[in-house]
Structure formats: C-alpha cells, structure tokens
Write an enzyme that holds these catalytic residues in place. Structure first.
Site, short mmCIF file in Angstrom:
data_model
loop_
_atom_site.label_atom_id
_atom_site.label_comp_id
_atom_site.label_asym_id
_atom_site.label_seq_id
_atom_site.Cartn_x
_atom_site.Cartn_y
_atom_site.Cartn_z
N LYS A 121 0.29 -1.38 -0.30
CA LYS A 121 0.00 0.08 0.24
C LYS A 121 0.76 1.24 -0.04
CE LYS A 121 -3.11 2.87 3.23
NZ LYS A 121 -3.36 2.72 4.36
N ASP A 139 -6.54 0.76 0.02
CA ASP A 139 -7.12 0.58 1.89
C ASP A 139 -7.81 0.41 2.52
OD1 ASP A 139 -8.59 2.58 0.67
OD2 ASP A 139 -8.05 4.38 1.89
#
Length: 210
Positions: A121, A139
C-alpha cells in the site's frame, strides 16, 4: 478488459468527483511522503498532516531522520498511534535510504517494500504520486467498496489489488484510489451508507441485496 458496467461506474465517478490527481497527505519532498504514509497506518490523513507539520520542521532532511533519537521521535508522532513501531521503522528506513540509495526514494516495488514499515500500500502511494506509475492502493475504503461493487470477491489486500488491476483500466488506477476514498467518506460510509443519494444506486449490487 473493463466491462460496460465497470466503465459506467468509472464514468459516474469522473462526473461526480475530480479527475485531477492529488494526494491528501501534505509533503514537499518524496521522502516526506514516504514517512507520512508510514504514519498514516491506522490513522487519519488529517491527523498525520497535523503531526508532520511540526515533524518536518524538526527533522528537515533524511539525514536528520536517520540520526533522530528514538524516544524523541516516538514523542513527536505519538498521536498517530502505534508510535513505537512507526518511529523505529522511519528511522531505520531513513538510514537505508541514505546508505543504499544516496538519499533518494527507490522506484521499484521490491526495493520499496524491503524498507522497514513499507508494505505494498505504502509502496504504491509512492509509485503513483512520486513516479506517476499507475498503481492501485488498497486502503479500507478501496477494500470495502470494491467488494460492494463486485470488482473483487477477495478479502486480502494483495489479492484485491490484483483483481482491481484486471477490472479497471490502467489509466484509471490512481484516480480510482482518490475517488473511492472520497466516495467512502461522503456517501458509502461503513456504518451508515447514504444509499438514498448515491449516484451508483442503479448499479450497486449491495443495495439490491439489502
């Protein structure tokens, strides 16, 4: 290849939200975005921006971060949560960036994820915002809403990332991240989704199954 339904959804996002690329974390240098993104784990971007406002004044270079006292760093970032690990990882990453990359943030996914505290991420945030490499950032909003929209049936972030890379045109990857986060905060909230005003009403399978 994107389906007709997927294209319609993306067109509606483009119509209702910005098509300009931007980052909700405040930064001026690539290394600042890296450290801010590490701090953003389990913390709001708003809180991170408040913390980094002073943090980046106190530690104004990668060298300053690499030489930082651990306890002082912990105190400075305490309000972001998980500050013991975050402080340790940021200092360790700063040292590697100096020693191995001459103070520059690496571009390759493998090199980024090898840094302490940096997962896919965080790496994709850097690749997308700094190097403009199309990347999917999974997310909590992207994970939850992509599942609702049936772009994926997976629950694990890495598997979701690869499903989205197949479902969504490459040129829309970074924009999808930005639009979904806003959509998740304003309309499709986790606790009380505002289905009555949602522009995806006719395309949302989750609403049909209520």
């Amino acid at each position: 290849m994107a389906t007709k339904r997927t294209k319609t959804i993306l067109d509606l996002f483009d119509k209702n939200y910005t098509t300009k690329l931007f980052c909700s974390l405040d930064y001026e240098a690539p290394w600042q975005l890296l450290f801010a993104t590490i701090l953003s784990a389990q913390c709001t971007d708003e809180r991170v921006n408040i913390v980094t406002r002073d943090l980046f004044r106190k530690y104004s270079t990668v060298e300053a971060f690499a030489q930082a006292d651990l306890e002082e760093m912990e105190l400075a970032i305490k309000s972001t949560g998980f500050y013991h690990n975050k402080a340790k990882n940021i200092i360790a990453s700063a040292k590697i960036i100096l020693d191995k990359y001459n103070g520059k943030i690496p571009m390759a996914l493998e090199e980024l994820t090898a840094l302490p505290g940096v997962g896919r991420k965080t790496a994709n945030v850097i690749r997308g915002n700094i190097y403009h490499i199309p990347s999917i950032v999974v997310d909590t909003h992207v994970k939850r809403i992509s599942y609702k929209l049936e772009f994926t049936k997976e629950k694990e972030p890495v598997k979701i990332e690869f499903d989205l890379m197949k479902a969504i045109p490459r040129e829309h990857w970074i924009l999808y991240n930005i639009q979904i986060i806003r959509f998740g905060r304003e309309i499709c909230t986790a606790r009380s989704p505002k289905c009555e005003i949602c522009f995806l009403n006719e395309l949302c399978k989750a609403r049909e199954n209520k």
